[in-house]
Design an enzyme around this catalytic site. Structure first.
Site, PDB file in Angstrom:
ATOM      1  N   HIS A  15       0.843  -1.203   0.000  1.00 15.45           N
ATOM      2  CA  HIS A  15       0.000   0.000   0.000  1.00 15.45           C
ATOM      3  C   HIS A  15       0.878   1.253   0.000  1.00 15.45           C
ATOM      4  O   HIS A  15       0.647   2.193  -0.775  1.00 15.45           O
ATOM      5  CB  HIS A  15      -0.910  -0.023   1.232  1.00 15.45           C
ATOM      6  CG  HIS A  15      -1.691   1.237   1.445  1.00 15.45           C
ATOM      7  ND1 HIS A  15      -3.023   1.365   1.077  1.00 15.45           N
ATOM      8  CD2 HIS A  15      -1.344   2.423   2.001  1.00 15.45           C
ATOM      9  CE1 HIS A  15      -3.447   2.578   1.401  1.00 15.45           C
ATOM     10  NE2 HIS A  15      -2.447   3.236   1.963  1.00 15.45           N
ATOM     11  N   GLU A  16       1.893   1.265   0.863  1.00 19.13           N
ATOM     12  CA  GLU A  16       2.775   2.426   0.946  1.00 19.13           C
ATOM     13  C   GLU A  16       3.620   2.584  -0.314  1.00 19.13           C
ATOM     14  O   GLU A  16       3.883   3.703  -0.764  1.00 19.13           O
ATOM     15  CB  GLU A  16       3.664   2.324   2.184  1.00 19.13           C
ATOM     16  CG  GLU A  16       2.912   2.274   3.512  1.00 19.13           C
ATOM     17  CD  GLU A  16       1.948   3.426   3.689  1.00 19.13           C
ATOM     18  OE1 GLU A  16       2.202   4.510   3.117  1.00 19.13           O
ATOM     19  OE2 GLU A  16       0.940   3.262   4.391  1.00 19.13           O
ATOM     20  N   HIS A  28       1.650   4.383  -2.887  1.00 17.44           N
ATOM     21  CA  HIS A  28       1.671   5.832  -2.668  1.00 17.44           C
ATOM     22  C   HIS A  28       2.925   6.443  -3.304  1.00 17.44           C
ATOM     23  O   HIS A  28       2.866   7.503  -3.928  1.00 17.44           O
ATOM     24  CB  HIS A  28       1.660   6.147  -1.173  1.00 17.44           C
ATOM     25  CG  HIS A  28       0.305   6.112  -0.547  1.00 17.44           C
ATOM     26  ND1 HIS A  28      -0.797   6.708  -1.129  1.00 17.44           N
ATOM     27  CD2 HIS A  28      -0.127   5.582   0.637  1.00 17.44           C
ATOM     28  CE1 HIS A  28      -1.854   6.536  -0.342  1.00 17.44           C
ATOM     29  NE2 HIS A  28      -1.475   5.853   0.720  1.00 17.44           N
ATOM     30  N   GLU A  81      -6.363   6.909  -0.932  1.00 17.94           N
ATOM     31  CA  GLU A  81      -6.274   5.694  -0.124  1.00 17.94           C
ATOM     32  C   GLU A  81      -6.910   4.498  -0.848  1.00 17.94           C
ATOM     33  O   GLU A  81      -6.371   3.390  -0.821  1.00 17.94           O
ATOM     34  CB  GLU A  81      -6.945   5.914   1.232  1.00 17.94           C
ATOM     35  CG  GLU A  81      -6.204   6.879   2.142  1.00 17.94           C
ATOM     36  CD  GLU A  81      -4.762   6.467   2.390  1.00 17.94           C
ATOM     37  OE1 GLU A  81      -4.519   5.263   2.640  1.00 17.94           O
ATOM     38  OE2 GLU A  81      -3.880   7.338   2.321  1.00 17.94           O
TER      39      GLU A  81
END
Length: 295
Positions: free
Chosen positions: A134-135, A138, A209
């Protein structure tokens, strides 16, 4: 995706900088306030671009780690980074039992991934991999720049509002026997400007997100692991609040501060149940695709 985030970042810079300049003008009633606002906007914009990673890491007292310090975590990040076709980011650990994680940095070549001690203790290997992916998404989408700009300029708006409000209330009397600036401008800077900045941040943050969750599912091929991780993070996070500067809340994978019903109106993150629902739907789609391929 990258070009879209560039446009969002430019829009965010323009809107928040505009609030600083116009708010400064209305608070003082003259061009001097606008110049002060413009200076704050320029300094904040440059600072958020160049020093965003240092500010976020300092806010949470994150400490750098190497492969010698945590070989399993390092190797996991290296493997996921390769799958995401990204340069290896720097790794940091935040000394808190609150489970959370974040990524920061102005671009993929100057990126950092930070995890808390708590998150490594409560998540299994697959769940932690989902959070790391997930990071990394980003970073790949350049969301880290957007997060930094939002946090830094939002803080600058609040600080400038307090400073100019003091000057408006206690400043020297003008030639027409008025003290300070325009009371409407004071109201804008004290109340409306911070709220406007928060709304702008939230409009981008919630969509970002969802996108990062989808990216994590693509990288790991295991969306349900991330769904399970998010549920654990929310459950434990409520019991062990995370201390830190709320201005950097958007960089975290899970909202660690907003708990009351009023605060939930200003959440920087989507509801966890909505994120879990999306990940469950992605898992169904992946399963159906696999079934069709095998047949």
């Amino acid at each position: 995706m990258y070009r879209g985030n560039q446009i969002k970042t430019a829009a965010l810079l323009g809107l928040l900088s505009g609030i600083l300049v116009l708010g400064g003008y209305w608070a003082t009633g003259n061009e001097q306030g606008a110049i002060i606002g413009l200076i704050f906007a320029a300094i904040s914009s440059f600072g958020s671009w160049f020093y965003s990673d240092k500010a976020a890491l300092a806010a949470y007292r994150a400490q750098p780690i190497s492969r010698d310090d945590a070989s399993e975590l390092y190797d996991m990040v290296a493997n996921l980074t390769k799958k995401a076709d990204l340069p290896m980011p720097k790794l940091f650990v935040v000394p808190t039992q609150t489970p959370n994680a974040f990524a920061t940095g102005r671009d993929p070549n100057h990126a950092t991934v930070a995890v808390t001690q708590g998150i490594m203790q409560i998540l299994d290997k697959d769940e932690l991999a989902g959070v790391i992916a997930h990071e990394l998404t980003h970073i790949k989408n350049r969301d880290t720049l957007t997060q930094a700009v939002a946090g830094t300029l939002g803080g600058a708006i609040t600080f400038l509002g307090r400073m100019l409000t003091f000057g408006a209330l206690y400043g020297p009397v003008s030639r027409d026997n008025r003290q300070g600036g325009n009371p409407i401008g004071v109201l804008i800077l004290v109340v409306l400007a911070p709220i406007s900045a928060s709304i702008i941040q939230m409009a981008i943050s919630r969509t970002r997100e969802f996108s990062a969750d989808r990216g994590a599912a693509e990288i790991t091929g295991n969306p349900l692991a991330l769904a399970s991780a998010l549920q654990k993070l929310e459950s434990v996070g409520k019991q062990v609040p995370m201390n830190g500067n709320p201005a950097f809340e958007p960089v975290l994978i899970m909202n660690p501060f907003s708990t009351s019903s009023l605060q939930s109106l200003f959440r920087t993150h989507p509801l966890t149940e909505d994120r879990v629902s999306q990940l469950q739907e992605i898992a169904k789609q992946q399963k159906n695709y696999t079934t069709m391929t095998l047949n």
